[in-house]
Design an enzyme around this catalytic site. Structure first.
Site, PDB file in Angstrom:
ATOM      1  N   GLY A  57       6.319  -1.777  -3.442  1.00  0.00           N
ATOM      2  CA  GLY A  57       4.935  -2.260  -3.334  1.00  0.00           C
ATOM      3  C   GLY A  57       4.810  -3.462  -2.408  1.00  0.00           C
ATOM      4  O   GLY A  57       5.775  -3.861  -1.746  1.00  0.00           O
ATOM      5  N   GLN A  58       3.613  -4.026  -2.393  1.00  0.00           N
ATOM      6  CA  GLN A  58       3.299  -5.113  -1.452  1.00  0.00           C
ATOM      7  C   GLN A  58       4.186  -6.339  -1.692  1.00  0.00           C
ATOM      8  O   GLN A  58       4.838  -6.833  -0.783  1.00  0.00           O
ATOM      9  CB  GLN A  58       1.816  -5.479  -1.598  1.00  0.00           C
ATOM     10  CG  GLN A  58       1.299  -6.401  -0.517  1.00  0.00           C
ATOM     11  CD  GLN A  58       0.012  -7.120  -0.913  1.00  0.00           C
ATOM     12  OE1 GLN A  58      -0.373  -7.145  -2.082  1.00  0.00           O
ATOM     13  NE2 GLN A  58      -0.630  -7.717   0.066  1.00  0.00           N
ATOM     14  N   LEU A  59       4.210  -6.825  -2.918  1.00  0.00           N
ATOM     15  CA  LEU A  59       5.043  -7.994  -3.233  1.00  0.00           C
ATOM     16  C   LEU A  59       6.513  -7.600  -3.321  1.00  0.00           C
ATOM     17  O   LEU A  59       7.391  -8.331  -2.865  1.00  0.00           O
ATOM     18  CB  LEU A  59       4.565  -8.635  -4.549  1.00  0.00           C
ATOM     19  CG  LEU A  59       5.387  -9.808  -5.081  1.00  0.00           C
ATOM     20  CD1 LEU A  59       5.471 -10.953  -4.075  1.00  0.00           C
ATOM     21  CD2 LEU A  59       4.784 -10.326  -6.401  1.00  0.00           C
ATOM     22  N   ILE A  86       8.747   4.296  -8.197  1.00  0.00           N
ATOM     23  CA  ILE A  86       8.520   5.747  -8.225  1.00  0.00           C
ATOM     24  C   ILE A  86       8.377   6.287  -6.800  1.00  0.00           C
ATOM     25  O   ILE A  86       8.226   7.478  -6.614  1.00  0.00           O
ATOM     26  CB  ILE A  86       7.283   6.127  -9.084  1.00  0.00           C
ATOM     27  CG1 ILE A  86       6.040   5.362  -8.624  1.00  0.00           C
ATOM     28  CG2 ILE A  86       7.555   5.889 -10.562  1.00  0.00           C
ATOM     29  CD1 ILE A  86       4.750   5.903  -9.228  1.00  0.00           C
ATOM     30  N   TYR A  96      -7.576  -4.460 -15.683  1.00  0.00           N
ATOM     31  CA  TYR A  96      -6.418  -5.168 -15.116  1.00  0.00           C
ATOM     32  C   TYR A  96      -6.324  -6.588 -15.686  1.00  0.00           C
ATOM     33  O   TYR A  96      -5.261  -7.021 -16.143  1.00  0.00           O
ATOM     34  CB  TYR A  96      -6.589  -5.202 -13.601  1.00  0.00           C
ATOM     35  CG  TYR A  96      -5.608  -6.039 -12.831  1.00  0.00           C
ATOM     36  CD1 TYR A  96      -4.268  -5.694 -12.760  1.00  0.00           C
ATOM     37  CD2 TYR A  96      -6.046  -7.167 -12.122  1.00  0.00           C
ATOM     38  CE1 TYR A  96      -3.376  -6.448 -12.016  1.00  0.00           C
ATOM     39  CE2 TYR A  96      -5.165  -7.921 -11.373  1.00  0.00           C
ATOM     40  CZ  TYR A  96      -3.834  -7.565 -11.330  1.00  0.00           C
ATOM     41  OH  TYR A  96      -2.958  -8.316 -10.578  1.00  0.00           O
ATOM     42  N   LYS A 107      -3.427  -8.234 -18.025  1.00  0.00           N
ATOM     43  CA  LYS A 107      -2.655  -9.424 -17.642  1.00  0.00           C
ATOM     44  C   LYS A 107      -2.797 -10.514 -18.713  1.00  0.00           C
ATOM     45  O   LYS A 107      -1.830 -11.211 -19.042  1.00  0.00           O
ATOM     46  CB  LYS A 107      -3.109  -9.952 -16.279  1.00  0.00           C
ATOM     47  CG  LYS A 107      -2.722  -9.049 -15.107  1.00  0.00           C
ATOM     48  CD  LYS A 107      -1.218  -8.989 -14.913  1.00  0.00           C
ATOM     49  CE  LYS A 107      -0.796  -8.136 -13.729  1.00  0.00           C
ATOM     50  NZ  LYS A 107       0.668  -7.971 -13.620  1.00  0.00           N
TER      51      LYS A 107
HETATM   52  C1  AKB Z   1      -6.271  -7.706  -7.153  1.00  0.00           C
HETATM   53  O1  AKB Z   1      -7.122  -7.907  -6.281  1.00  0.00           O
HETATM   54  O2  AKB Z   1      -6.426  -6.922  -8.103  1.00  0.00           O
HETATM   55  C2  AKB Z   1      -4.989  -8.492  -7.087  1.00  0.00           C
HETATM   56  C3  AKB Z   1      -5.030  -9.740  -7.904  1.00  0.00           C
HETATM   57  C4  AKB Z   1      -5.929 -10.828  -7.512  1.00  0.00           C
HETATM   58  O3  AKB Z   1      -4.324  -9.850  -8.864  1.00  0.00           O
HETATM   59  N1  AKB Z   1      -4.688  -8.822  -5.735  1.00  0.00           N
END
Ligand code: AKB
Length: 318
Positions: free
Chosen positions: A13-15, A35, A142, A146
């Site tokens: 992925g990106q990071l 994956i 999301y 988190k």
């Molecule tokens: C997103 O935009 O969902 C992520 C974040 C800020 O965690 N880059």
């Protein structure tokens, strides 16, 4: 003395791509898991395991086989994609994290875990500059995952002695791998549209200020936090870290200093609502005091580095 073995879950992925490169260049022993295969050429000679973090048995087996000591668990559904498939996002984000924490508890050889949290834990009511212990009422799947994930990290640390460490990342801007499904992705994808002859169409409002960070600083944050003595870390959840804040318009005007013909238009979609609930910046004095967090890259340097990278690589989504 047994050598440290670092494992990145979500390494393609990106990071993950840039963290893998950082660890490799530092001479660390490294195993990549994802994956999907890594594509960045410098990573192709590293051991790679095709693993779904939600498959606990296979994950535990491979972590044990490689005698992993440090896990960086980066695999996650991001904010915009998560709103479109909430059950999938919740399952990936929560099951993946709980598998990693549980395996780290069961395998004493795993000494440290890094798991990224996000500015998405904040929501309407956090104020323009979110405090370390600021009000958290996330408005996305999301962000909820988190937020709950941070509590699980604190629980596993306090009750299961798992040394798990975390930061709240803002939008990340880097040139080696494309982002996937985030609200801040515009700040990366715009660089692939410069010179196309058409205005870049941004999905956020021109004035929507968000906290952002260059990928080099994001990698330094992960490595710096992992290197700190545990006794110095007062925060059992996730540290606020701040590098810079900018709006799409401020980014695009900076790009225009390098590419005078660059044009843009802002046509906000559902991602604008997500962005509107996030703070403009984070108060990060605890990270600076506890483990020496100090970002290096500001907006002009970020744009200069992305413009330079454009000249030497394929488009991110090629
Ligand atoms: C997103 O935009 O969902 C992520 C974040 C800020 O965690 N880059």
């Amino acid at each position: 003395m047994v050598r440290d073995v670092h494992c990145i879950i979500g390494a393609s992925g990106q990071l993950g791509t840039e963290l893998a490169l950082g660890l490799k260049r530092a001479g660390e022993q490294l195993v990549l898991m994802d994956i999907k295969q890594p594509v960045y050429p410098e990573l192709l000679d590293l051991p790679f395991e095709m693993i779904d973090v939600c498959e606990r048995g296979g994950l535990a087996d491979r972590l044990g086989a490689h005698r992993v000591t440090h896990v960086y668990h980066l695999a996650a559904a991001l904010s915009a994609r998560g709103e479109q498939d909430p059950q999938w996002a919740w399952n990936l984000n929560m099951k993946g994290l709980l598998n990693v924490l549980d395996i780290a508890h069961a395998m004493p050889g795993i000494r440290q875990v890094f798991w990224p949290s996000s500015i998405a834990v904040f929501g309407p009511g956090s104020g323009p500059i979110a405090a370390q212990s600021g009000h958290r009422l996330p408005a996305t799947v999301y962000g909820i995952s988190k937020n709950v994930g941070e509590h699980w990290c604190a629980w596993y640390h306090q009750n299961r002695n798992v040394d798990v460490r975390s930061v709240r990342y803002p939008g990340l801007v880097g040139s080696l791998a494309p982002p996937g499904g985030g609200t801040t992705d515009y700040a990366v994808e715009v660089f692939d549209h410069i010179g196309e002859g058409l205005p870049y169409r941004c999905f956020l409002e021109a004035g929507e200020v968000l906290p952002m960070m260059h990928m080099g600083d994001a990698v330094e944050a992960a490595l710096g936090l992992m290197a700190a003595p545990r006794s110095a870390l007062r925060c059992a959840e996730a540290y606020n870290i701040q590098a810079m804040s900018f709006s799409p318009e401020e980014l695009f005007l900076e790009i225009r200093r390098h590419a005078p013909d660059f044009a843009f238009e802002c046509i906000p979609d559902f991602r604008q609502d997500i962005a509107a609930g996030w703070p403009d910046g984070l108060e990060d004095s605890m990270a600076r005091a506890d483990w020496g967090w100090a970002p290096k890259v500001d907006l002009p340097a970020l744009v200069a580095s992305m413009m330079e990278a454009r000249l030497s690589r394929l488009p991110l989504n090629a």
